[in-house]
Design an enzyme around this catalytic site. Structure first.
Site, PDB file in Angstrom:
ATOM      1  N   GLY A  94      -9.700  32.113  -1.877  1.00 13.84           N
ATOM      2  CA  GLY A  94     -11.029  32.733  -1.333  1.00 13.84           C
ATOM      3  C   GLY A  94     -12.077  31.613  -2.338  1.00 13.84           C
ATOM      4  O   GLY A  94     -11.622  30.578  -2.885  1.00 13.84           O
ATOM      5  N   ARG A  95     -13.485  32.303  -2.189  1.00 19.61           N
ATOM      6  CA  ARG A  95     -14.169  31.460  -3.269  1.00 19.61           C
ATOM      7  C   ARG A  95     -14.113  32.037  -4.731  1.00 19.61           C
ATOM      8  O   ARG A  95     -15.082  31.237  -5.598  1.00 19.61           O
ATOM      9  CB  ARG A  95     -15.604  31.843  -2.756  1.00 19.61           C
TER      10      ARG A  95
ATOM     11  N   GLU B 288     -13.707  29.424  -7.533  1.00 11.93           N
ATOM     12  CA  GLU B 288     -14.683  28.486  -8.104  1.00 11.93           C
ATOM     13  C   GLU B 288     -15.461  28.910  -9.388  1.00 11.93           C
ATOM     14  O   GLU B 288     -15.851  28.152 -10.222  1.00 11.93           O
ATOM     15  CB  GLU B 288     -15.664  28.451  -6.948  1.00 11.93           C
TER      16      GLU B 288
ATOM     17  N   CYS C  82      -3.782  28.631  -1.749  1.00 12.27           N
ATOM     18  CA  CYS C  82      -4.786  28.172  -1.127  1.00 12.27           C
ATOM     19  C   CYS C  82      -6.081  27.364  -2.196  1.00 12.27           C
ATOM     20  O   CYS C  82      -5.826  26.216  -2.943  1.00 12.27           O
ATOM     21  CB  CYS C  82      -5.815  29.317  -0.460  1.00 12.27           C
ATOM     22  N   HIS C  83      -7.370  28.049  -2.261  1.00 11.36           N
ATOM     23  CA  HIS C  83      -8.192  27.633  -3.260  1.00 11.36           C
ATOM     24  C   HIS C  83      -7.929  27.857  -4.842  1.00 11.36           C
ATOM     25  O   HIS C  83      -8.761  27.644  -5.982  1.00 11.36           O
ATOM     26  CB  HIS C  83      -9.666  28.036  -2.820  1.00 11.36           C
TER      27      HIS C  83
ATOM     28  N   TYR D   3      -4.960  24.545  -0.300  1.00  8.54           N
ATOM     29  CA  TYR D   3      -5.862  24.288   0.908  1.00  8.54           C
ATOM     30  C   TYR D   3      -6.132  22.897   0.690  1.00  8.54           C
ATOM     31  O   TYR D   3      -6.587  22.344  -0.312  1.00  8.54           O
ATOM     32  CB  TYR D   3      -7.070  25.115   0.857  1.00  8.54           C
TER      33      TYR D   3
END
Length: 183
Positions: free
Chosen positions: A85-86, A89, A115-116, A136
């Site tokens: 997800g975000r 970050e 993923c992320h 990802y």
């Protein structure tokens, strides 16, 4: 004695990538805790692939974090899961996240990254140099900047690191993570 699994996350964590591992670990009888920048209900997001050149994002369910990154003693845990997800970050900016993640690499404990999640590894590059992992596709430059080799497969296992491309790969990802945790 039950295995203990730590999941690190924050707001905008991908819903399936936190809920599926959380419930799957509970199903195995593991003690699972979610750590975040602050102890609160986290807002998840739903990423989907509907014909755009990238994924779309919608608001998801809430999930409770049980402790803060600051309060995590990684030595108490047998494995680590980092959902995407975000959230990766910005959680990588928390001063405690590198300490937490580094412990699992130093102790050769299972690390699951999907993923992320690979964005978090930019804070612990020394443990990724020469390694292989998937993530990802948009994270490929970050994986390579860590000195790792990006693998095109949707699931990859190398040593203590289980990596997955995105939420559709969760069944294989969790199967491999649980296998490592139980070995």
């Amino acid at each position: 004695m039950s295995k203990k699994v730590l999941i690190i996350a924050g707001d905008a964590v991908e819903a399936l990538e936190i809920y599926y591992p959380y419930f799957r670990c509970l199903e195995e009888g593991f003690d699972v805790q979610i750590a975040a920048p602050s102890k609160k209900k986290l807002q998840t997001v739903v990423h989907d692939f509907i014909g755009w050149d990238t994924y779309t994002e919608s608001k998801g369910y809430l999930i409770e974090s049980q402790l803060t990154f600051e309060d995590v003693n990684p030595e108490e845990y047998d494995g680590l899961i980092i959902p995407g997800g975000r959230a990766p970050e910005y959680i990588r900016l928390n001063e405690n996240v590198p300490r937490i993640v580094a412990h699992f690499f130093e102790a050769n404990k299972p690390v699951g990254a999907i993923c992320h999640a690979s964005l978090v590894f930019t804070t612990v590059r020394q443990y990724l140099e020469g390694r292989e992992l998937t993530a990802y596709i948009a994270c490929k430059p970050d994986v390579e900047a860590c000195g790792a080799t990006y693998i095109e497969d949707h699931l990859h296992v190398q040593g203590n690191l289980v990596s997955g491309h995105a939420w559709p790969d969760l069944p294989g990802f969790m199967k491999e993570f649980i296998k490592q945790l139980n070995s």
